[in-house]
Design an enzyme around this catalytic site. Structure first.
Site, PDB file in Angstrom:
ATOM      1  N   ASN A 158       0.974  -1.158  -0.083  1.00  0.00           N
ATOM      2  CA  ASN A 158       0.143   0.014   0.033  1.00  0.00           C
ATOM      3  C   ASN A 158       0.763   1.096   0.071  1.00  0.00           C
ATOM      4  O   ASN A 158       2.100   1.176   0.155  1.00  0.00           O
ATOM      5  CB  ASN A 158      -1.024   0.169   1.071  1.00  0.00           C
ATOM      6  CG  ASN A 158      -2.489   0.125   0.864  1.00  0.00           C
ATOM      7  OD1 ASN A 158      -2.786   0.951   0.249  1.00  0.00           O
ATOM      8  ND2 ASN A 158      -3.178  -1.128   1.075  1.00  0.00           N
ATOM      9  N   HIS A 209      22.399   0.488  12.632  1.00  0.00           N
ATOM     10  CA  HIS A 209      23.700   0.767  13.026  1.00  0.00           C
ATOM     11  C   HIS A 209      24.003   0.159  14.585  1.00  0.00           C
ATOM     12  O   HIS A 209      22.975   0.256  15.285  1.00  0.00           O
ATOM     13  CB  HIS A 209      23.964   2.286  13.381  1.00  0.00           C
ATOM     14  CG  HIS A 209      24.020   3.098  12.332  1.00  0.00           C
ATOM     15  ND1 HIS A 209      25.108   2.897  11.158  1.00  0.00           N
ATOM     16  CD2 HIS A 209      23.157   3.706  11.640  1.00  0.00           C
ATOM     17  CE1 HIS A 209      24.930   3.759  10.289  1.00  0.00           C
ATOM     18  NE2 HIS A 209      23.765   4.298  10.399  1.00  0.00           N
ATOM     19  N   LYS A 267       3.649  -7.928  20.614  1.00  0.00           N
ATOM     20  CA  LYS A 267       3.368  -9.142  21.574  1.00  0.00           C
ATOM     21  C   LYS A 267       2.135  -9.853  21.226  1.00  0.00           C
ATOM     22  O   LYS A 267       1.457  -9.420  20.581  1.00  0.00           O
ATOM     23  CB  LYS A 267       3.146  -8.848  23.129  1.00  0.00           C
ATOM     24  CG  LYS A 267       4.301  -8.091  23.852  1.00  0.00           C
ATOM     25  CD  LYS A 267       5.523  -8.748  23.965  1.00  0.00           C
ATOM     26  CE  LYS A 267       6.615  -7.909  24.875  1.00  0.00           C
ATOM     27  NZ  LYS A 267       7.814  -8.429  24.524  1.00  0.00           N
TER      28      LYS A 267
END
Length: 181
Positions: A69, A99, A161
């Site tokens: 999308n 990084h 979660k």
């Protein structure tokens, strides 16, 4: 990398992300992505306007009947593999590089993202480097996924979660045939 290759990457990235991505033709965008960015994508997919693709030599492979999308960021530096019948909603970010914050040189780390068939990633969510989303799993809006998902699991939050499970008998095609988006 020599200057000619650097200029070629820059021109392709500029064209892809500032001109081609706003041309109101899904077929044209896919043609450009296939032929100039070497993205493995079929014409059965829907690649909506405004997507930003990090132009590197990293892999971006998209199965069939999937929708990417509008305003999705695809960081293919570490590689992205997307399965069949995947729905990626607007404003989603798929990042494959970061990084190393503990490295004194702040070095780049690349990790591939794998998204299996029938996955749904809802609006405003981010998938972080190295994540594997299992078949049929769902990421709720504005969530940040930092670890792998199980098949048909539903995830939400920051960090995301497991909050539930999805029907595992999926047979849909999320694409819609708009010629001008």
């Amino acid at each position: 990398m020599n200057i000619k290759n650097i200029l070629k990457l820059f021109v392709r990235e500029y064209l892809a992300n500032h001109i081609v991505c706003y041309i109101p033709s899904n077929r044209f965008r896919i043609f450009f992505y296939r032929n100039f960015l070497n993205i493995d994508v079929s014409y059965s997919n829907s690649f909506q306007m405004g997507c930003y693709i990090y132009n590197s030599n990293g892999i971006l492979k998209i199965g069939t009947n999937s929708i990417i999308n509008r305003n999705t960021v695809l960081d293919r530096r570490g590689g992205i593999v997307i399965g069949d019948n995947v729905n990626i909603s607007p404003d989603v970010n798929l990042y494959t590089a970061y990084h190393d914050l503990q490295d004194t040189n702040f070095s780049n780390v690349l990790n591939k993202i794998t998204i299996d068939d029938y996955v749904v990633i809802l609006t405003g969510s981010s998938v972080m480097p190295g994540v594997h989303m299992g078949e049929g799993s769902v990421l709720y809006p504005f969530s940040v996924l930092t670890s792998n998902t199980i098949k048909y699991g539903i995830y939400a939050g920051n960090p995301a979660k497991l909050i539930g499970y999805r029907n595992n008998e999926l047979k849909y095609d999320p694409t819609w045939n708009s010629k001008f988006l």
